[in-house]
Design a protein around this motif. Structure first.
Motif, short mmCIF file in Angstrom:
data_model
loop_
_atom_site.label_atom_id
_atom_site.label_comp_id
_atom_site.label_asym_id
_atom_site.label_seq_id
_atom_site.Cartn_x
_atom_site.Cartn_y
_atom_site.Cartn_z
N ARG A 1 1.83 3.57 -3.00
CA ARG A 1 1.07 4.69 -3.54
C ARG A 1 1.86 5.98 -3.45
O ARG A 1 1.57 6.93 -4.18
N ARG B 1 -5.25 7.87 4.28
CA ARG B 1 -5.40 6.43 4.38
C ARG B 1 -4.12 5.79 4.94
O ARG B 1 -4.20 4.88 5.76
N LEU B 2 -2.97 6.28 4.50
CA LEU B 2 -1.73 5.70 5.01
C LEU B 2 -1.63 5.88 6.52
O LEU B 2 -1.07 5.04 7.21
N SER C 1 -6.28 14.58 -3.87
CA SER C 1 -5.99 13.16 -4.04
C SER C 1 -4.84 12.73 -3.12
O SER C 1 -4.92 11.72 -2.42
N HIS D 1 -4.89 10.06 0.12
CA HIS D 1 -4.02 8.90 0.21
C HIS D 1 -3.12 8.98 1.44
O HIS D 1 -2.87 7.97 2.09
N SER E 1 0.82 -1.21 0.00
CA SER E 1 0.00 0.00 0.00
C SER E 1 0.86 1.26 0.00
O SER E 1 0.47 2.27 -0.58
N LEU F 1 1.44 8.15 -6.70
CA LEU F 1 0.91 9.51 -6.71
C LEU F 1 1.97 10.50 -7.17
O LEU F 1 1.68 11.46 -7.89
#
Lengths: 86, 905
Positions: B804, B868-869, B861, B865, B801, B808
């Motif tokens: 990303r 979420r991390l 965006s 992200h 994960s 990104l």
């Protein structure tokens, strides 16, 4: 020698910030938070720098560039010492 | 005596490292002092009252009448406010924060509001009546003026007809229909005919009134048909715009007069007038009487104007006087209401005439709370002090993290995932830097970072004005609330942009590139001579073109020019960086879980959760990090001997991804890159690259796999054993292992009873049942299985994960490059004035698209992200998030919510 100078100077810079910065924070209710932020900033920024530096330390591939741009590089940045111009 | 700290209570810790220490306290308040005490606590905003009457309905609580009275007062104040706004009187809002009124002042407030409301309603009613009278008199004035003209016209027409003789002419239908009246008289005598005509005219009746202009056509048609043309209608528009006496809206009206003969027609005409809501007014027959009436009406109109003006002035004065106080009154009433709502949560001790409350409050603030109670008691004049009695409880306290305007944004990010379990480590301090930093790793661009930084600086420097402006836009409020987060995100983006050497997708050669041209001039000329060959790309060989000293800070600018393989280089770098950052953050999270286990004294968790987790993480993922670093350090383009093995060149650099897979598959691989005869293996990058690597990796894999059953079974097993031991010795344990001490503080005139438990703080947020009730083995096993699986699989998926960060970053860099290449660069192709104009226009387009797409959309965006991390990858390693938020009784919060609800209306 060309490796040691940036390695020592940049690492020393962040070490001074990370280890020395917390001491100069004035006392107050937010001192702990500020100290933590300084240390984390130093650690994160140093980690980022050292990764980029190490990645370029021993390059496995060379840049693939247009011929026109190579001529521009030759004129602007100079040639390597071992170039043999016939 | 010095600072009194009960056994087991820690010294206060600064900052938001953990939530504040909370305690449950019982308050004993005298009935006459309880109101003032609650008022003081409301001003303080540091206690959360529990509802001690959950089974009692709202209408059965003690102070429901007082709450209703407050509601009524609030309604009256809102009525006043509406009237004030209707008159467009500016309301004075000093931002003043008056104290909560005393109960006896509540009676005064009620009387004041009652009087004001009644006075205002009376004034409004009087004004309405006066306006109605005024309107009617105005209409009558217009009727009297217009009907004079009507009568003169009618007389003239009739005499002209008479003088015209008895001959029939081609006149209008109305006139023709009136001729039979003339024929009634004797035609022989001219003088007799005149007298007959006059007598006939005197028998005509008429009504006069006012009707709305838009109703006139239908009115006219209906009259004509109903009376079969035997009426004579004349109308005239009223120039003034009158006001409807009911609604007050402006209406255009007409004056009308209807001539008819006979009582039958009169009745019919009047009914039609009523049906069309026309207003009929009396009108004298003779000009003299009409003139006198008109004068009277004018006089009365002037009188009414004077009275109406005075009435309106009076109303205005009342509202102006009230407008100075309405805001303050609303604040006071709301405070009173919230106090009575809170008092309804209390228990009433009938025998001792006191109220009992239970509150959660921070231990560090107990002194302030006692001072507030003392102030309340003193103000009420009560002689009996209020008692604060700390209680012991197994219930989990609410979580309270003190924040300021800077830390609030980050705390909100964490709290959106879950409120911290009581006293567990708060991720917010670490999020303050790691969140904007990881955002910047994805967003890194000096230009876009500068835009973001400047926007945040604007919010920060103007924050007082922007707060005072009270902008209601939700998007703006979100950005404004997160201005410090955005500031750090912008600052770090400038740094990471410098590292990536990326300014709107362009590089800067600050320190001098480490790469030089190694291709001879003749070769370059050869390629440039031919048009087809001049499009070729050549590779600068790293063995000769690289001068051995890396670009000191950031990415070498030569890679920006390497159109052929720039992405290969940067992707490799960014993927490795993502893995290193990710595993560093996850390891840090596991270390924080150790801090939590230490704090809650969970020995089982330390031995059989933390240590296995660290071993698992180290065997596989930290080993992967070590491999990444080793590859960077030891393997380059030039061959040689690396770690004891002969290394031919860059084509044999080990592949870490395939190596990791082979590690788990325990596949047999070649040792070294060349065989005994000195020949390079066909797939040399798959070989092991240090002596004993195969053995070491087998050991590491087995070590990692062994940790899984340890994490799975060890803790439940030892909990089970402990439970059995406890049940065996339960009869020997004393019923109560607590002792109680009472301390009287003579100086402060209050008392505190402290139940000091022998044990240290219990991890009440963890449902493991440490000695609390029977141990549920099934639940423990299920919980442990879920946790173990989550960790083991989570390590694998979370490492992936973190890639990303690379994805990104790649997306942002490529979008930026496209924007430059496809939009702005086109301006430089053109020459002359056209080029100048094109540069101006295309820069505007380039700038707009940069802001809206790359800064706002890409920024959002990257923000999500990074969020979420932190929520999943980082906090899942140590954060329970099972707490509930501390919701103190605070006037400030209540008034802010009321104001917000008011503005949304």
């Amino acid at each position: 020698m060309g490796i040691l100078i940036p390695l020592v100077s940049v690492s020393a810079f962040w070490a001074i910030i990370g280890f020395g910065g917390p001491w100069i924070v004035p006392k107050g209710p937010n001192r702990g938070i500020i100290q933590l932020m300084i240390i984390m900033t130093a650690v994160c920024c140093w980690m980022f720098w050292i990764m980029v530096f190490l990645h370029q330390l021993n390059p496995l591939i060379g840049p693939q560039i247009n011929v026109k741009t190579i001529r521009w590089i030759s004129e602007k940045w100079g040639d390597a010492p071992n170039v043999i111009n016939n | 005596m010095g600072d009194y700290v009960t056994p087991g209570e820690e010294p206060p810790q600064p900052g938001i490292y953990r939530s504040e220490q909370m305690c449950l306290a019982q308050l004993y308040l005298q009935s006459d002092a309880s109101y003032q005490c609650v008022a003081e606590l409301g001003e303080l905003g540091l206690v959360q009252f529990r509802d001690l009457n959950p089974d009692v309905s709202s209408f059965q609580r003690k102070y429901v009448n007082e709450v209703r009275r407050c509601d009524e007062m609030e309604r009256k104040l809102r009525y006043l406010e509406r009237e004030i706004k209707k008159d467009q009187i500016p309301m004075l809002d000093t931002g003043e924060n008056p104290d909560a009124p005393l109960p006896r002042e509540m009676i005064d407030l009620e009387a004041t509001f009652e009087k004001l409301e009644n006075e205002l309603r009376e004034v409004n009613k009087n004004e309405e009546t006066l306006k109605k009278n005024f309107s009617e008199l105005t209409e009558l004035k217009h009727i009297l003026r217009k009907t004079q003209t009507f009568f003169e016209e009618v007389d003239h027409d009739r005499w002209r007809i008479l003088e015209g003789g008895s001959g029939r002419r081609g006149r209008s239908t109305e006139r023709e229909e009136t001729r039979p009246l003339i024929d009634i008289g004797d035609m022989d005598d001219d003088s007799a005919a005149r007298m007959s005509a006059q007598a006939a005219m005197l028998r005509l009746g008429f009504v006069a009134g006012v009707i709305q202009r838009e109703r006139l056509p239908a009115f006219e048609r209906l009259l004509w048909r109903a009376c079969r043309g035997n009426v004579f209608l004349r109308t005239s528009e009223i120039d003034d715009v009158l006001n409807d006496t009911v609604t007050g809206d402006p209406v255009n009206k007409c004056v009308f007069i209807i001539f008819f003969q006979g009582d039958h027609l009169k009745t019919k005409v009047k009914k039609i007038c009523e049906g069309f809501r026309a207003t009929l007014y009396p009108c004298p027959d003779t000009p003299q009487e009409r003139r006198e009436m008109s004068i009277g009406v004018m006089t009365r109109i002037e009188d009414l104007k004077t009275v109406l003006g005075q009435t309106q002035d009076h109303r205005h004065r009342v509202l102006v006087a009230a407008s100075k106080n309405v805001r303050m009154w609303l604040t006071k009433v709301r405070k009173i209401k919230s106090i009575y709502h809170t008092l309804n949560l209390f228990n009433i001790d009938v025998t001792q005439k006191c109220l009992i409350a239970e509150v959660w409050c921070p231990i560090a603030e107990l002194d302030r709370i006692k001072m507030a109670l003392k102030r309340g008691t003193d103000e009420s004049g009560s002689q009996v002090p209020s008692i604060l009695n700390r209680m012991e409880t197994n219930e989990a306290p609410p979580t309270y993290n003190k924040t300021n305007k800077f830390t609030k944004g980050f705390q909100n990010i964490v709290d959106a995932y879950g409120i911290a379990t009581y006293r567990e480590i708060n991720p917010a301090p670490y999020t303050m830097i790691s969140f904007p930093f990881l955002f910047a790793v994805m967003f890194g661009d000096m230009g876009h970072g500068a835009i973001m930084l400047l926007a945040a600086l604007f919010f920060i420097l103007k924050e007082k004005q922007l707060e005072a402006a009270r902008i209601k836009d939700e998007i703006f409020q979100t950005f404004f609330g997160g201005r410090y987060v955005i500031f750090l995100m912008g600052a770090f983006s400038i740094y990471t942009g410098f590292m990536y050497n990326d300014v709107f997708s362009k590089s800067i050669n600050t320190f001098g590139s480490s790469w030089q041209n190694t291709i001879p001039e003749s070769v370059i000329d050869y390629y440039l001579d031919d048009e087809k060959r001049s499009e070729s790309q050549l590779i600068l060989p790293p063995e000769t073109a690289f001068d051995g000293n890396p670009y000191p800070i950031g990415v070498d600018p030569v890679w920006n020019l390497a159109e052929g393989n720039k992405l290969s280089f940067l992707n490799s770098m960014k993927m490795k960086m993502s893995v290193l950052f990710g595993i560093a953050q996850m390891t840090f999270g596991v270390l924080l879980s150790y801090q939590n286990f230490i704090y809650f004294k969970s020995d089982l968790d330390i031995k059989y959760m933390f240590i296995p987790q660290m071993i698992f993480l180290s065997s596989i993922f930290i080993y992967l990090c070590i491999q990444i670093l080793s590859k960077w350090l030891f393997f380059g383009a030039v061959g040689g001997t690396v770690l004891g093995y002969k290394y031919p060149g860059s084509n044999c650099a080990p592949s870490l991804l395939i190596g990791l897979i082979n590690m788990f598959m325990m596949k047999s691989r070649n040792a070294g890159f060349v065989d005994d005869s000195g020949e390079t293996y066909p797939q040399c990058y798959l070989s092991t690259w240090y002596p004993g690597q195969a053995t070491i990796e087998i050991i590491l894999v087995v070590l990692a796999l062994v940790q899984v059953p340890i994490m799975l079974f060890a803790k439940p097993y030892f909990l089970y054993r402990r439970d059995k031991q406890q049940s065996r010795y339960s009869t020997l344990t004393a019923e109560s292992n607590q002792h109680q001490s009472v301390r009287a503080d003579i100086n402060q005139d209050d008392a505190e009873v402290v139940h000091a438990p022998e044990q240290t703080p219990k991890p009440s947020g963890h449902g493991h049942g440490h000695g609390d009730g029977p141990l549920e083995m099934g639940d423990v096993m299920v919980y442990q299985a879920i946790h173990t699986i989550e960790f083991v699989l989570g390590c694998v998926s979370h490492t992936a994960s973190y890639l990303r960060l690379w994805a990104l970053s790649l997306a942002h860099a490529q979008l930026s490059d496209v924007l430059w290449t496809m939009v702005f660069r086109n301006a430089f192709v053109l020459d002359g004035y056209t080029g100048a104009i094109a540069t101006y226009i295309l820069f505007f387009i380039f700038g707009s698209l940069s802001v809206f797409i790359l800064v706002l959309m890409e920024g959002l965006s990257a923000f999500l992200h990074a969020l979420r991390l932190h929520w999943v990858e980082f906090q899942s390693k140590f954060y329970g998030g099972l707490g509930y938020e501390f919701a103190p009784f605070s006037f400030e919060k209540i008034l802010a919510e009321e104001r917000e609800a008011e503005e949304n209306l």
